[in-house]
Write a protein that holds these residues in place. Structure first.
Motif, PDB file in Angstrom:
ATOM      1  N   ALA A  25       0.816  -1.215   0.000  1.00  0.00           N
ATOM      2  CA  ALA A  25       0.000   0.000   0.000  1.00  0.00           C
ATOM      3  C   ALA A  25       0.847   1.261   0.000  1.00  0.00           C
ATOM      4  N   THR A  26       2.087   1.163   0.442  1.00  0.00           N
ATOM      5  CA  THR A  26       2.947   2.350   0.504  1.00  0.00           C
ATOM      6  C   THR A  26       4.029   2.331  -0.559  1.00  0.00           C
ATOM      7  N   ARG A  27       3.828   1.553  -1.591  1.00  0.00           N
ATOM      8  CA  ARG A  27       4.801   1.504  -2.687  1.00  0.00           C
ATOM      9  C   ARG A  27       4.977   2.912  -3.247  1.00  0.00           C
ATOM     10  N   GLY A  28       6.218   3.321  -3.385  1.00  0.00           N
ATOM     11  CA  GLY A  28       6.518   4.643  -3.912  1.00  0.00           C
ATOM     12  C   GLY A  28       6.793   5.685  -2.840  1.00  0.00           C
ATOM     13  N   VAL A  29       6.528   5.367  -1.571  1.00  0.00           N
ATOM     14  CA  VAL A  29       6.808   6.297  -0.479  1.00  0.00           C
ATOM     15  C   VAL A  29       8.289   6.211  -0.148  1.00  0.00           C
ATOM     16  N   ALA A 105      -2.880   7.028   3.145  1.00  0.00           N
ATOM     17  CA  ALA A 105      -2.717   8.262   3.922  1.00  0.00           C
ATOM     18  C   ALA A 105      -1.239   8.626   4.039  1.00  0.00           C
ATOM     19  N   VAL A 106      -0.396   7.628   4.212  1.00  0.00           N
ATOM     20  CA  VAL A 106       1.049   7.891   4.291  1.00  0.00           C
ATOM     21  C   VAL A 106       1.573   8.347   2.929  1.00  0.00           C
ATOM     22  N   ARG A 107       1.112   7.695   1.874  1.00  0.00           N
ATOM     23  CA  ARG A 107       1.582   8.033   0.531  1.00  0.00           C
ATOM     24  C   ARG A 107       1.196   9.455   0.133  1.00  0.00           C
ATOM     25  N   THR A 108      -0.011   9.883   0.507  1.00  0.00           N
ATOM     26  CA  THR A 108      -0.457  11.226   0.134  1.00  0.00           C
ATOM     27  C   THR A 108       0.047  12.304   1.084  1.00  0.00           C
ATOM     28  N   GLY A 109       0.636  11.886   2.204  1.00  0.00           N
ATOM     29  CA  GLY A 109       1.159  12.854   3.160  1.00  0.00           C
ATOM     30  C   GLY A 109       0.160  13.241   4.236  1.00  0.00           C
ATOM     31  N   SER A 111      -0.790  11.367   6.595  1.00  0.00           N
ATOM     32  CA  SER A 111      -0.325  10.741   7.828  1.00  0.00           C
ATOM     33  C   SER A 111       1.184  10.570   7.739  1.00  0.00           C
ATOM     34  N   SER A 112       1.848  10.539   8.885  1.00  0.00           N
ATOM     35  CA  SER A 112       3.311  10.452   8.868  1.00  0.00           C
ATOM     36  C   SER A 112       3.769   9.007   8.776  1.00  0.00           C
ATOM     37  N   LEU A 113       5.037   8.845   8.457  1.00  0.00           N
ATOM     38  CA  LEU A 113       5.621   7.521   8.387  1.00  0.00           C
ATOM     39  C   LEU A 113       5.690   6.864   9.771  1.00  0.00           C
ATOM     40  N   THR A 114       5.575   7.662  10.816  1.00  0.00           N
ATOM     41  CA  THR A 114       5.560   7.105  12.166  1.00  0.00           C
ATOM     42  C   THR A 114       4.337   6.212  12.354  1.00  0.00           C
ATOM     43  N   MET A 115       3.228   6.542  11.732  1.00  0.00           N
ATOM     44  CA  MET A 115       2.028   5.712  11.796  1.00  0.00           C
ATOM     45  C   MET A 115       2.319   4.355  11.163  1.00  0.00           C
TER      46      MET A 115
END
Length: 126
Positions: A25-29, A105-109, A111-115
């Motif tokens: 789900a976070t591919r590309g982050v 949410a992480v990919r779009t910014g 939510s933070s990577l800490t989540m």
């Protein structure tokens, strides 16, 4: 012994499933690997701490108390696995969708990577 091995194997597979969903789900982050890896390490360290304290409790309950403690742990494990099977049969799809939402949410910014780190750490710790 085989029962414990089967339980650990099942938990590892479930944690791997959650980690894989989050990774996909976070591919590309950028730097997601560090946070996913950090979550795995934190989860393993937390599980080791829990295991260490469980051994201390077992040592305090020597003799007949040890047998009662072992029976209580086994009963708790059976109840937790039974509840988990029933719960997962109805919520597996919802869980996968939620993990994808966290990744989005992480990919779009939003939510933070800490989540991401927290989700992975809790999945591995459990």
């Amino acid at each position: 012994m085989w029962g414990i091995a089967l339980l650990v194997f099942r938990e590892v597979l479930e944690a791997a499933l959650i980690v894989t969903i989050v990774a996909a789900a976070t591919r590309g982050v950028q730097a997601r690997g560090w946070f996913i890896g950090g979550g795995i390490v934190l989860g393993v360290v937390g599980a080791l701490l829990v295991a260490t304290f469980a051994g201390g409790i077992a040592d305090m309950a020597s003799g007949m108390g040890q047998e009662v403690f072992n029976a209580g742990v086994l009963l708790a494990a059976v109840l937790m696995i039974g509840w988990h099977v029933v719960w997962m049969s109805g919520h597996a799809r919802e869980l996968a969708q939620h993990m994808k939402q966290v990744g989005s949410a992480v990919r779009t910014g939003a939510s933070s990577l800490t989540m991401l780190l927290a989700v992975v750490a809790l999945a591995v710790l459990r």
